[in-house]
Scaffold this motif. Structure first.
Motif, PDB file in Angstrom:
ATOM      1  N   UNK A  93       0.838  -1.191   0.000  1.00  0.00           N
ATOM      2  CA  UNK A  93       0.000   0.000   0.000  1.00  0.00           C
ATOM      3  C   UNK A  93       0.882   1.253   0.000  1.00  0.00           C
ATOM      4  N   UNK A  94       0.594   2.143  -0.933  1.00  0.00           N
ATOM      5  CA  UNK A  94       1.381   3.379  -1.025  1.00  0.00           C
ATOM      6  C   UNK A  94       0.893   4.365   0.019  1.00  0.00           C
ATOM      7  N   UNK A  95       1.860   4.968   0.684  1.00  0.00           N
ATOM      8  CA  UNK A  95       1.561   5.965   1.724  1.00  0.00           C
ATOM      9  C   UNK A  95       1.245   7.297   1.052  1.00  0.00           C
TER      10      UNK A  95
END
Length: 324
Positions: free
Chosen positions: A2-4
């Motif tokens: 998951x990209x922050x």
């Protein structure tokens, strides 16, 4: 993985913030209102508008040196006559104060775009924007004189006329008369959505134009109405308006946004006297950072969709743009 997601990355430093800024203020968006009176050597500060003055023509020409040096491209001229009567006769007099001022300004500063407010309220003894018959503001006879006023301004050298009276049909009447008289190249900036606003108080002191009886609600718009504004704008465009205007600006940002979304025409917004005076008073009392609030206000008006901002802060904004 998951990209922050962190929107703050684009706020990390001032250069990145400048790169992604969606709305900017330029000097080309500014129009500076000025008040001109008969006489010589007059520079009279308006009590309700600190830093704004009534000028005689000779002193106005001195004031405009700075306006031109700041590269502000346009002014809007308001005239205050010596004589007022029931027929607003100085409004369309070829030797009226505005007509004299236009000639002098264009002679000294031919590059300056001279826009004129076209209305009767400064010139009528009763302070209304149209002629009065049996206590009623009558539309069609008023429109005839408003069109004559616009023509007299253009004959004096005005580059653009801005009818502010809110009489029905006045844009079409002005367009027909200008075209017939050989001025089909002159644009009309229509006060299309002009509201019966409490924000005009300081202006009425500046222009000595407060109504002597009643109010202007029978011809200026109800502040509660937004859909009506779109109908008014559509009518002005149909009659030949080249630029549409919303007045006031701050309390009507939603109307500016609706106008921008609905019509593919240049949109002007008038940052009016009450808006100016509130910020000025708070700044003078140290309650706000005047520069920061003014620039935030200009940005809000532009963000809402205005291409042109008519503002008494024009000189201040132009100076701040140079030094930012």
């Amino acid at each position: 993985m998951q990209i922050d997601k962190r929107p703050r990355r684009l706020r990390y430093n001032s250069h990145i913030r400048d790169m992604v800024r969606e709305t900017d203020i330029t000097v080309n968006a500014l129009m500076y209102p000025v008040f001109v009176v008969h006489g010589k050597g007059i520079k009279q500060e308006i009590n309700a508008m600190p830093g704004i003055y009534r000028f005689s023509i000779d002193m106005l020409l001195e004031e405009l040196k700075e306006v031109v040096s700041l590269n502000i491209p346009s002014i809007m001229v308001f005239g205050i006559p010596d004589h007022k009567d029931e027929m607003a006769s100085e409004a369309y007099d070829k030797n009226g104060i505005v007509q004299q001022a236009i000639k002098a300004i264009k002679d000294r500063y031919p590059e300056l775009v001279v826009t004129t407010d076209v209305c009767l309220c400064e010139y009528t003894a009763n302070g209304h924007c149209g002629l009065v018959n049996n206590g009623m503001i009558v539309n069609d006879p008023s429109v005839e004189l408003i069109a004559r006023t616009a023509l007299s301004h253009v004959e004096a050298g005005a580059d653009m006329v801005a009818p502010s009276d809110m009489m029905d049909g006045r844009v079409g009447a002005i367009r027909r008369l200008l075209d017939k008289s050989g001025y089909d190249h002159i644009p009309i900036m229509a006060y299309s959505a002009k509201y019966a606003s409490a924000y005009y108080g300081p202006f009425r002191e500046a222009a000595d134009s407060a109504p002597k009886f009643g109010d202007r609600r029978s011809y200026q718009m109800d502040p509660a109405n937004a859909r009506e504004a779109l109908r008014e704008i559509a009518l002005d465009i149909e009659e030949g308006a080249d630029i549409i205007m919303v007045k006031p600006a701050l309390a009507y940002l939603d109307v500016i946004a609706k106008a921008r979304a609905t019509f593919n025409y240049p949109v002007a917004a008038y940052n009016v006297s009450g808006e100016y005076s509130m910020i000025k008073a708070a700044g003078m009392n140290g309650w706000i950072d005047e520069k920061a609030v003014v620039m935030e206000t200009m940005t809000a008006i532009r963000r809402a969709g205005a291409d042109i901002i008519i503002t008494y802060f024009a000189k201040d904004v132009a100076r701040w743009l140079i030094t930012r």
